[in-house]
Every structure is written in structure tokens, then in C-alpha cells.
Design an enzyme around this catalytic site. Structure first.
Site, PDB file in Angstrom:
ATOM      1  CG  PHE A 127      -0.392   0.426   2.504  1.00  0.00           C
ATOM      2  CD1 PHE A 127      -0.605   1.709   2.991  1.00  0.00           C
ATOM      3  CD2 PHE A 127       0.335  -0.460   3.288  1.00  0.00           C
ATOM      4  CE1 PHE A 127      -0.095   2.111   4.219  1.00  0.00           C
ATOM      5  CE2 PHE A 127       0.843  -0.080   4.515  1.00  0.00           C
ATOM      6  CZ  PHE A 127       0.626   1.214   4.980  1.00  0.00           C
ATOM      7  CE  LYS A 128       3.567   1.567   4.927  1.00  0.00           C
ATOM      8  NZ  LYS A 128       4.833   1.306   5.592  1.00  0.00           N
ATOM      9  CG  ASP A 129       4.196   0.516  -4.294  1.00  0.00           C
ATOM     10  OD1 ASP A 129       5.353   0.935  -4.113  1.00  0.00           O
ATOM     11  OD2 ASP A 129       3.920  -0.687  -4.450  1.00  0.00           O
ATOM     12  CB  THR A 165       8.039   2.728   4.479  1.00  0.00           C
ATOM     13  OG1 THR A 165       6.726   2.874   5.003  1.00  0.00           O
ATOM     14  CG2 THR A 165       8.577   4.112   4.166  1.00  0.00           C
ATOM     15  CG  LEU A 218       6.283   6.189  -0.174  1.00  0.00           C
ATOM     16  CD1 LEU A 218       6.833   4.960   0.518  1.00  0.00           C
ATOM     17  CD2 LEU A 218       7.158   7.402   0.146  1.00  0.00           C
TER      18      LEU A 218
END
Length: 460
Positions: free
Chosen positions: A110-112, A143, A115
Site C-alpha cells: 500500500f505504501k506505493d 515503506t 510514495l
């Protein structure tokens, strides 16, 4: 719109200043001075928008003074062009179980979502200023790789990522250490994620070092991270509500650092019809203990099969504390000072009712996590990663809850294998990682050691 610190020690700054500052120079976290309000008619219109168009609508009020609408649209298009699903964050319905898949980006986590956007935003702002940026971040697993993939190869950025040696999954480690671009520097610290997070904050609070080396933040202390994550709460609601502003939804969020669930809180403050936010933790349960008791107290960090939540100091908690304390920086400073000296803080008893009105919390054991993976697979054929399984288990008994799927199950092959006797088929982005060349420095969990490593690396 201007951005202020939870500790009240800085003059309000613009969006671009907040992004480049990362952690406020007074040690606090940055927040908008007000939340834009979304009315019923706007909710109805947003409910039918595709993800990219919705992202522009949600984010523009927060960035509009610094970015034109055309610039924001171009950033959003570039940031999500590489996602493998046309909906970017599709909602999957399995009977009464609803899964919001957030893992279709380049690192399958989900960090994509945040980021990829932040990396492109940094690039734009640095091109404008002609400056350089040295990103320093700590990761409990996802992350780091998402941040690295967001800025790899960029000319004006070097990135230094700390991860706890031996405490991330093998695939998570290889996703970071096999990126060999000259501007990428991986560091395995001989400690925990909390040690890494402490080092990052210590170096950001060393203002001469921060200024001399142009430090930037990609951890969820950076407001732009939170902002990008707000979008998928509105998106998920739109998929199930039909645009009916009276239709309330409950979200179950596996969280360790409080960033992902705080994004849901922001959506609520903007006007999203949220019934409850279920805060799901593993054995490292500082957040669930707080929801139940009003006491926020650190403990031992235990390694688990959901390692991205193996955290005992949640950096984004201070943002929620600011609102719980009626946006009073003096109270926040007092409580954070207490946390620093005693290892715990306690909110006034009358505030606990406010916490309970919105949050429900559960700490899910290792065996419950495996059992949930097994149960969901047996009943539906769908494979959960262990973090998502924590969220699904925490939402048991709440029909229609939307559970955030934070990572692809192939990233945690051993845990899935233990639960169902097989591993999930890896997406293309994860195939062949274990055979690639890797590069990583192993250093002590000491801020002085990391500071010196950065100086030597950047001087070379």
C-alpha cells in the site's frame, strides 16, 4: 491553506514547504490549519469518479496554492501509470467480506499509493528550486522499497533507508537491497524499527545537520504521504455507497505507525460518512491498548509474521493526539514530554469517550492470523497476507466492513505456507528477486554512526 506543527513552534508554512520540511523544525508533525469540507452533492459526484480523477479532486484543496490543477493532474497520472490494475485500488467483494486491494503498485504494498506520488512531487519541487535532497527514512518492511522505487535514478535525490536487520521478510529485504542505482543506499541496523525511527527523528532534530545536508522525509511523518492515502477511503466509499451521503461505512485498518488509519480520520474530518475505524494490531499492541485504556505506553517489540506492524512507537499518533487535545499545542507538548521522560502518556478520562465513539480496536495473535488466512482461503479461495488477515479478523462480526489489504500475500510466503500449505503466486514485480545481486551496509543502531555514514557517502 497553511500547515502548522502539532507542537506550535513554527510559523505556518505552505504545502511545498511542508513537503520539503518533513518533520517540523520544532520536533512536531505538520498538519493543515483546516480541513476542506465535502458536502453531500460533492460526495455524490465523487462517488462515480475513477481513481486518478478522484485523487485530483481530493488533493487539490490541500496543494492548490503551490501546484496548478494541470501540474497536479500530470503528477497523479505519472504516479499511478505503473500500477497493474486499471482501478489502481480495486474493491473486491467476497460475500460479506470486502477487501480494498492496495498492493497493485511496483512493490506490491500500500505504501506505493503514497510514495509513487511523493517521489514525483519531490522531483517537481526540486526542478523548480534547482536544489538537492537527501532522503532519510526507516522502514518496518514496505515503506523502504516503495520509497526507493519512487526515487531510484533521480538526479537530484539520494535516499538512505534503515531497516531492522533480520526483522523484515526476505522478499521485503531483497526489494530494497537489489536496487543498485547510485542514488540508493540501504542500511541494515542491528536493532528494531523503533530504533530506526528514533534515529531518523534524532537526525531531523539536529537542525544544523538537517540544513547542511538537505534532509527530506518519506516516512509517514511527511504530510504528503497521508494526503495521498486519504484518496482511497473516498474511493472505497464510492464503490459501495452509490453516492448516498447517508450511507456510512466501517473501515478495518491493519496499522502499526498510525499513518494509514489517520488518513481515514482525515477523510472523516473532511466529511466522508464513516461509521467506525477499526484499529487492528498484532502482538505489538500499543495502539489497541491506547484505544481501550487511554494510556499510550511503550513495551517490548516482538517479531511476528506481520512484521510491518512490529512497532511500539507510532509516529503518526501525535497527529491524532493534536485533534484529541482540541488542537492545543501546549497540551501536545506536555504529553509528548511525559512520553519522552516516562515512556507513557495518558489522556484525560473525559477524552476516552471521544476515542471510543470512533475507534474500535483489536490485537490479533499469531495463531488467529494464521487461522484467518486459512479460513478465508477455505471459504472463498482468496489469499490474505498476514497484515490484511489481522484487519479481517479484527472486523469479524461487522458485516460490510471494508478491510484494507496492505500487501500482496506473496511478500510473506512463509506465513502463507504455514497457514494454507502453499504460497501465493507472486506478481511479476516480485519474481526473481532472490537471485538478484544485492547491496547493503550493516551498521549499529546509533544516530552518530548513521550521520557519519551519510557524510562519508555523500562526500564520495
Amino acid at each position: 491553506m497553511r500547515y502548522v506543527s502539532t507542537r506550535g513552534g513554527i510559523e505556518p508554512v505552505t504545502f511545498s514547504q511542508a513537503v520539503m520540511m518533513g518533520l517540523a523544525t520544532d520536533g512536531g508533525l505538520l498538519l493543515p490549519d483546516a480541513f476542506p469540507q465535502v458536502d453531500a452533492a460533492t460526495l455524490q459526484r465523487w462517488a462515480g469518479l475513477p481513481f486518478k480523477a478522484l485523487a485530483v479532486e481530493v488533493m487539490y484543496p490541500f496543494v492548490g496554492e503551490d501546484l496548478s490543477r494541470d501540474e497536479l493532474e500530470a503528477l497523479v497520472e505519472r504516479s499511478y501509470a505503473g500500477f497493474t490494475h486499471p482501478e489502481v485500488t480495486p474493491l473486491v467483494e467476497l460475500g460479506e467480506l470486502r477487501i480494498l486491494e492496495l498492493f497493485h503498485g511496483p512493490t506490491a504494498a500500500f505504501k506505493d499509493v503514497a510514495l509513487q506520488f511523493l517521489g514525483n512531487l519531490f522531483e517537481l519541487l526540486l526542478e523548480r528550486s534547482g536544489g538537492r535532497l537527501n532522503i532519510l527514512g526507516a522502514t518496518s518492511g514496505d515503506t523502504g522499497s516503495a520509497a526507493i522505487y519512487g526515487v531510484r535514478g533521480q538526479e537530484r535525490i539520494d535516499i538512505f533507508i534503515l531497516h531492522p536487520q533480520g526483522r523484515v521478510s526476505p522478499i521485503q529485504e531483497r526489494q530494497m537491497t537489489t536496487v543498485l542505482d547510485a542514488n540508493v543506499h540501504n542500511i541494515a541496523i542491528t536493532g528494531t524499527f523503533d530504533d530506526g525511527q528514533r534515529i531518523v527523528k534524532e537526525l531531523f532534530n539536529d537542525l544544523p545537520f538537517k540544513q547542511a545536508y538537505s534532509l527530506g522525509a518519506v516516512n509517514s511523518i511527511n504530510w504528503a504521504r497521508i494526503l495521498a492515502q486519504v484518496v482511497y477511503y473516498f474511493y472505497a466509499w464510492g464503490r459501495v455507497s452509490g453516492g448516498d451521503a447517508a450511507h456510512k461505512v466501517t473501515f478495518s485498518v491493519p496499522t502499526g505507525n498510525f499513518g494509514d488509519i489517520f488518513a481515514g480520520y482525515v477523510a472523516l474530518r473532511m466529511g466522508l460518512p464513516v461509521e467506525r475505524l477499526i484499529l487492528a494490531t498484532n502482538r505489538n499492541d500499543i495502539l489497541s491498548r491506547f484505544v481501550h485504556s487511554g494510556v499510550y505506553e511503550t513495551g517490548e517489540v516482538y517479531p511476528t509474521i506481520s512484521p510491518s506492524m512490529d512497532i511500539q512507537i507510532s509516529s503518526n499518533f501525535e497527529r491524532y493526539l493534536y485533534y484529541l487535545m482540541d488542537q492545543d499545542p501546549a497540551k501536545v507538548r506536555e504529553l509528548m514530554a511525559q512520553m519522552g521522560s516516562e515512556g507513557k502518556l495518558e489522556v484525560p478520562a473525559e477524552k476516552l469517550a471521544e476515542v471510543h465513539a470512533l475507534f474500535q480496536a483489536a490485537a490479533v495473535s499469531e495463531e488467529e492470523t494464521r487461522q484467518q488466512i486459512r479460513e478465508t482461503y477455505t471459504e472463498t479461495g482468496y489469499i490474505l497476507d498476514p497484515h490484511t488477515a489481522v484487519g479481517v479478523h479484527a472486523a469479524k462480526g461487522i458485516p460490510g466492513a471494508i478491510c484494507l489489504a496492505t500487501a500482496h500475500p506473496a511478500k510473506f510466503g512463509a506465513a502463507v505456507q504455514e497457514a494454507i500449505g502453499m504460497e501465493a503466486e507472486p506478481p511479476v514485480s516480485l519474481q526473481g528477486l532472490m537471485e538478484k545481486e544485492a547491496r547493503c551496509a550493516v551498521l549499529a543502531a546509533d544516530a552518530a554512526v548513521i550521520r557519519e555514514f551519510m557524510k562519508i557517502t555523500l562526500a564520495g
